[in-house]
Design an enzyme around this catalytic site. Structure first.
Site, mmCIF file in Angstrom:
data_model
loop_
_atom_site.group_PDB
_atom_site.id
_atom_site.type_symbol
_atom_site.label_atom_id
_atom_site.label_comp_id
_atom_site.label_asym_id
_atom_site.label_seq_id
_atom_site.Cartn_x
_atom_site.Cartn_y
_atom_site.Cartn_z
ATOM 1 C CB VAL A 42 -0.960 -0.004 1.214
ATOM 2 C CG1 VAL A 42 -1.772 1.293 1.273
ATOM 3 C CG2 VAL A 42 -1.897 -1.200 1.151
ATOM 4 C CB CYS A 43 4.125 2.003 1.659
ATOM 5 S SG CYS A 43 3.786 1.384 3.308
#
Length: 195
Positions: A49-50
């Site tokens: 997700v980062c």
């Protein structure tokens, strides 16, 4: 405990700048002057997700710049891990050429100061802080690890602050630029609902 309305904690830490330059002593309050600041934390480099969040901030970089706002990203990874991630293209799983500074909080001191450490894993939660020119935190969003942020909403909040600071108007629910704001009074509220 939320830091909204409080003075933003300063920090001095290693950073990699947009051009790949590494500096050992990035100082938040000395290196940023007369700008709003979006300070955002992510848990770890080379995750999933980062990079979507980091790249989304980067795609909207000019929108933030147009609003006199500096973006600063932070995680516990070393500056050399940040550098390696930047040196990998997006199509190959990296983040590519990010236009804003990436800070190394390897000791976790910055995430502690901002009170956003995950209680079990020890990494930062997905936290974002909007800091005004007087170093007051005006907006804070903290997500658990599986949930990515809405970067566009941070721009909306910047627009809200700028409206309030320039016109003294407050922003009702779901306000966007071009939509009605209101005077902070009973009469202002009545006018808002009757227009």
């Amino acid at each position: 405990m939320s830091l909204v309305t409080q003075n933003a904690p300063n920090f001095i830490a290693p950073a990699i700048l947009h051009d790949g330059t590494i500096i050992d002593h990035f100082n938040l309050k000395k290196d940023i002057k007369n700008k709003l600041v979006v300070l955002f934390f992510w848990p770890m480099d080379f995750t999933f997700v980062c990079p979507t969040e980091i790249i989304a901030f980067n795609k909207l970089y000019q929108e933030f710049k147009n609003r006199n706002t500096e973006i600063i990203g932070i995680s516990k990874d070393s500056i050399f891990v940040h550098q390696a991630w930047k040196n990998i293209s997006i199509k190959d799983g990296g983040i590519g050429n990010i236009q804003y500074p990436l800070i190394s909080d390897i000791k976790g001191e910055i995430q502690d100061a901002y009170n956003i450490m995950h209680p079990e894993i020890g990494v930062a939660l997905r936290a974002s802080f909007l800091i005004d020119k007087k170093w007051i935190i005006r907006h804070e969003v903290v997500n658990d690890l599986p949930f990515g942020r809405n970067i566009q909403d941070m721009i909306r909040m910047i627009d809200s602050i700028q409206l309030y600071e320039t016109q003294g108007e407050v922003c009702p629910a779901n306000w966007k630029p071009g939509k009605p704001s209101m005077h902070p009074s009973q009469k202002g509220l009545i006018n808002y609902y009757n227009n």
